[in-house]
Design an enzyme around this catalytic site. Structure first.
Site, mmCIF file in Angstrom:
data_model
loop_
_atom_site.group_PDB
_atom_site.id
_atom_site.type_symbol
_atom_site.label_atom_id
_atom_site.label_comp_id
_atom_site.label_asym_id
_atom_site.label_seq_id
_atom_site.Cartn_x
_atom_site.Cartn_y
_atom_site.Cartn_z
ATOM 1 C CB THR B 515 69.924 2.651 134.097
ATOM 2 O OG1 THR B 515 69.497 3.458 132.986
ATOM 3 C CG2 THR B 515 68.888 2.822 135.201
ATOM 4 C CG HIS B 516 74.819 0.165 135.221
ATOM 5 N ND1 HIS B 516 75.689 -0.294 134.261
ATOM 6 C CD2 HIS B 516 73.657 -0.485 134.980
ATOM 7 C CE1 HIS B 516 75.080 -1.163 133.474
ATOM 8 N NE2 HIS B 516 73.835 -1.292 133.888
ATOM 9 C CG ASN B 517 71.928 5.945 138.694
ATOM 10 O OD1 ASN B 517 71.231 5.288 137.925
ATOM 11 N ND2 ASN B 517 72.249 7.184 138.455
#
Lengths: 253, 589
Positions: B515-517
């Site tokens: 979840t590192h957009n």
């Protein structure tokens, strides 16, 4: 819940139903037993003990019946999970741990109804990288997939999946996984993936969801469960076995 | 029918880490502040209490604390030649929703990004020349340096009670810390967490191979702690229910019990939950934001006017709001012009799964979210890009964040997925396995971007955000190169069997990856290649500021929350001490 399979065998659902009907009860939804009826109060201690024993053996209504699956579908689910995670010398099978109940409750509930699915059109097949693109909730997918597999089994073996020998059930599920059969409605990998996902979830989830009875799957692998406080253990138990009776959420509530 | 409300001074859209930090920092201004949060209210007590929070099915498998894509999702395609289709269920990444945002259910890994990450283009050009940068790579410097941000990194670490060990104190290298990090003015506020078995083995193996292992910086408090704001943390239980869960001990730093309650003490601050912001409204010139339109829990529509608007939703949500509001010029990959949606990036992974015999006992279920040992010998510019054949690298670590059995029951490649053979493999390996993983950087490319979808809409009638993204040649080489290093370390650890893996190529939206957009509304020195100036202020609409990982010009081989938090303090400082004194552009374009 109907009688559960032991040792890798599976009770044929239709035969079981026939027996149950002959005995004056409907499987999975037993009427109140006479002994516990308020119309016939216990008159002595022996009667009271009898009533108590009957109450203890009565199935828990919270898990004793299917909410979602019809008889054909529950027979399929029981046979399928018994094949996916059979009982053997290594550990318990999915059937004896209540995974059929787990899947039934999931399909009857919010997850089965697609409460976290975007289901607006237009619908297209897309690439594998684009993921799930069906106009079906998980419950609709499972229902359609069961009908598809039963039709396939009927055509190939002249009987429903649940009536197949263990060897034939393994063959059908292997062909399903390897996408070697043709089904009418459901994409093979998507249906098989959901069936397997639900089976593994029910096997390892907290017992309050209906599967993993007696935390037997946790005991099998050595997972201590929901009671999780290791600040004083992580160092002393480095590279040493940590063996405790696992605890579920209900045990701690 | 829209109800127009009375104007407020400052409006905050999304109340996670960055919105919470800004709300708290602006408390002393005496201005009327309203925060609109699309999700519901929640607190440690009663929402995250033991034993109910230790429910893998509800929180990890069913994403109870995350965004529900039924109402709002994105569409996705790998490239322009495809038609984007909706992400119909969560998979590759898990945006949060509700008070505290994803700050409630993160793992707590709190990095300072490496100096190179802040000056990626100029440092690369200085060392290798322009020719090493692929033609389609939009490698871009931040408009500020690591040194500019250092005090704010320090501030965020102290807010979070980060547990770790410095490797560079005022330019002095400290053995046992990360010797590749930029100079720090101070040690971490708490000592490192206690290492688990796999991490001890990793550390020895990494040293044997000449690398420089150190403990992951963890915002899981290693001891009872009181932060500079007076917020008390409990010591981490190592319960192993961390990422995807709330923390029952207030040991994992989260905005819901740190900055947000402090902001709530301000009588001029008001939080409205279940308030879904649909767009920012501009005046006729398009140069000034006047209000936002939002829905309440019942679906009633309101217009909330404000003098200053902070977009502090998740990275993807901020870009969606900018595009739907007409703030900034949308990026066009055909011409390379426009900025909103440009430089979307992600991360790439893989590594080695290390299977040991039954004599090695991991007790992997005793874990903390950020518990791990790492090396940065192949991250940022710690290594030779030319020799390796790729830019960006990644952190390589052995983590111990839990072993919840629905999602964690590792088996060697080739094991059947079901049946007695599967079950035996699960039992044989459950407590005797660990992994050496690569958290790989992903650079920004001309062809990877965010835009509005022409077909699909959300429950409110807005076009969905469309993601066009794939791993490029640099990232494929990176994943393979780093996986080889992971395999070598796992082998040195004495694993009986090592399985090598990389993220799926082409990139797939299906399996969980990270979840590192990042990117889509990047900050920079040039309005031609950035949406925001150095203070996170929109170039085109100066009474709008945007926070979060959408501001990064490219991704790094490190978790983003450290710089996300530091930049929130940095922006709050600029708003308080510059903007509010003289509202207008803080940097002339």
């Amino acid at each position: 819940m109907p009688k559960q399979a032991q040792g890798g065998s599976n009770v044929d659902r239709r035969n079981f139903l026939a027996l149950a009907a002959a005995a004056g009860a409907t499987a999975g939804a037993l009427p109140p037993t006479e002994a516990a009826s308020a119309a016939e109060p216990a008159v002595n201690s022996s009667h009271a003990m009898h009533a108590e024993a009957a109450a203890l053996s009565r199935p828990d209504p919270a898990t004793a019946a299917y909410q979602f699956f019809n008889v054909d579908e529950s027979a399929f689910i029981e046979a399928a999970i018994d094949t996916l995670i059979p009982s053997d010398t290594v550990g318990p099978g999915a059937m004896e741990l209540g995974v059929a109940t787990y899947i039934d409750r999931q399909m009857a509930g919010a997850y089965g109804k697609g409460d976290r699915l975007y289901l607006e059109g237009p619908f297209g097949e897309g690439t594998p990288q684009q993921g799930y693109q069906l106009l079906m909730t998980p419950a609709e997918l499972i229902r359609a997939g069961i009908a598809d597999i039963n039709a396939h089994a009927q055509k190939t073996y002249r009987r429903p999946f649940s009536a197949l020998s263990e060897q034939d059930r393994i063959a059908v599920l292997t062909d399903l996984e390897d996408e070697k059969i043709e089904l009418t409605t459901v994409p093979l990998a998507t249906f098989f993936g959901l069936l397997l996902q639900l089976t593994v979830e029910g096997y390892f989830a907290d017992p309050m969801y209906g599967g993993n009875k007696d935390k037997a799957a946790w005991k099998m692998i050595g997972f201590p469960g929901a009671s999780a406080m290791y600040m004083d253990k992580i160092e002393p138990f480095r590279n040493r076995p940590y063996t405790v009776e696992p605890m579920g959420i209900a045990d701690l509530s | 029918m829209t109800t127009k409300l009375n104007s407020v001074d400052i409006l905050i859209v999304g109340l996670g880490w960055t919105g919470g930090i800004i709300a708290k920092e602006l408390t002393s201004t005496g201005l009327k502040i309203v925060a609109l949060e699309r999700g519901g209210p929640r607190d440690t007590n009663p929402d995250f209490l033991d034993p109910q929070i230790h429910d893998e099915l509800r929180y990890a498998a069913r994403h109870d604390l995350m965004q529900n894509v039924r109402r709002e999702t994105i569409t996705f395609r790998n490239n322009d030649s495809q038609t984007a289709l909706p992400m119909r269920q969560l998979g590759s990444f898990l945006p949060g929703s509700g008070v505290g945002g994803a700050g409630v259910h993160w793992n707590g890994v709190t990095w300072r990004w490496l100096e190179w990450d802040h000056q990626a283009r100029s440092r690369t050009v200085d060392r290798y020349g322009e020719r090493i940068i692929p033609a389609d790579m939009n490698l871009q410097d931040w408009p500020i340096t690591y040194d500019d941000l250092e005090p704010y990194y320090d501030r965020f670490e102290k807010t979070c009670g980060t547990s770790g060990k410095a490797g560079n104190l005022n330019g002095e290298r400290v053995d046992g810390g990360n010797i590749f990090e930029g100079p720090r003015a101070a040690e971490y506020p708490n000592p490192p967490l206690i290492a688990a078995q796999g991490m001890v083995m990793f550390e020895t193996a990494a040293r044997n191979l000449g690398y420089h292992p150190f403990p992951n910086p963890a915002s899981n408090a290693s001891q009872d702690y009181v932060n500079p704001d007076g917020v008390a943390f409990g010591a981490c239980h190592y319960c192993g229910f961390c990422e995807r869960f709330g923390c029952e001990a207030n040991a994992k730093a989260s905005p819901h019990f740190t900055v947000i309650p402090l902001a709530m003490q301000n009588p001029d601050f008001e939080l409205r939950t279940n308030a879904i912001v649909l767009k920012v409204n501009l005046d006729a010139t398009g140069k000034r934001a006047v209000s936002v339109t939002y829905l309440d829990a019942r679906g009633r529509e309101y217009e909330q006017p404000a003098d200053l608007i902070i977009l502090s939703a998740y990275a993807l949500g901020n870009v969606h709001l900018l595009l739907n509001s007409g703030i900034g010029v949308p990026y066009d990959p055909a011409t390379g012009k426009g900025v909103v949606g440009r430089n979307y990036a992600y991360q790439c992974g893989g590594g080695a799964t290390a299977f040991f015999d039954e004599k090695t006992i991991m007790n992997h279920f005793m874990g903390a979210g950020a518990l791990g040992t790492c090396i940065d010998d192949f991250n940022g510019d710690s290594y030779d890009f030319e020799k390796a054949g790729y830019i960006g690298g990644g952190g390589i670590s052995c983590s111990n964040s839990g072993a919840r059995p629905i999602q964690y029951h590792p088996t060697p490649r080739g094991t059947p997925r079901w049946g007695s053979g599967w079950k035996k493999a699960v039992v044989d390996h459950y407590d005797h396995t660990t992994s050496v993983g690569n958290q790989g950087a992903v650079m920004a490319y001309r062809q990877n971007y965010l835009s509005l979808d022409p077909t699909y809409t959300d429950a409110f009638g807005r076009p969905l955000l469309r993601m066009t993204f794939d791993f490029q040649d640099n990232e494929v080489k990176l994943m393979n190169g780093q996986a080889d290093i992971c395999v070598a370390i796992a082998t040195e650890m004495g694993a009986a069997r090592v399985d090598r893996n990389i993220s799926p190529v082409p990139y797939s939206i299906v399996p969980y990856q990270s979840t590192h957009n990042t990117g889509g509304a990047v900050f920079g020195a040039d309005p031609g290649t950035s949406v925001l100036n150095r203070y996170l202020q929109a170039w085109d609409v100066p009474n709008v500021f945007v926070t979060g990982a959408c501001v990064f010009p490219q991704n790094a081989g490190k978790n983003p929350t450290g710089p996300v938090g530091a930049l929130a303090y940095w922006a709050a400082d600029a708003i308080k001490n510059r903007y509010l004194k003289n509202p207008g552009p803080l940097v002339q374009a």
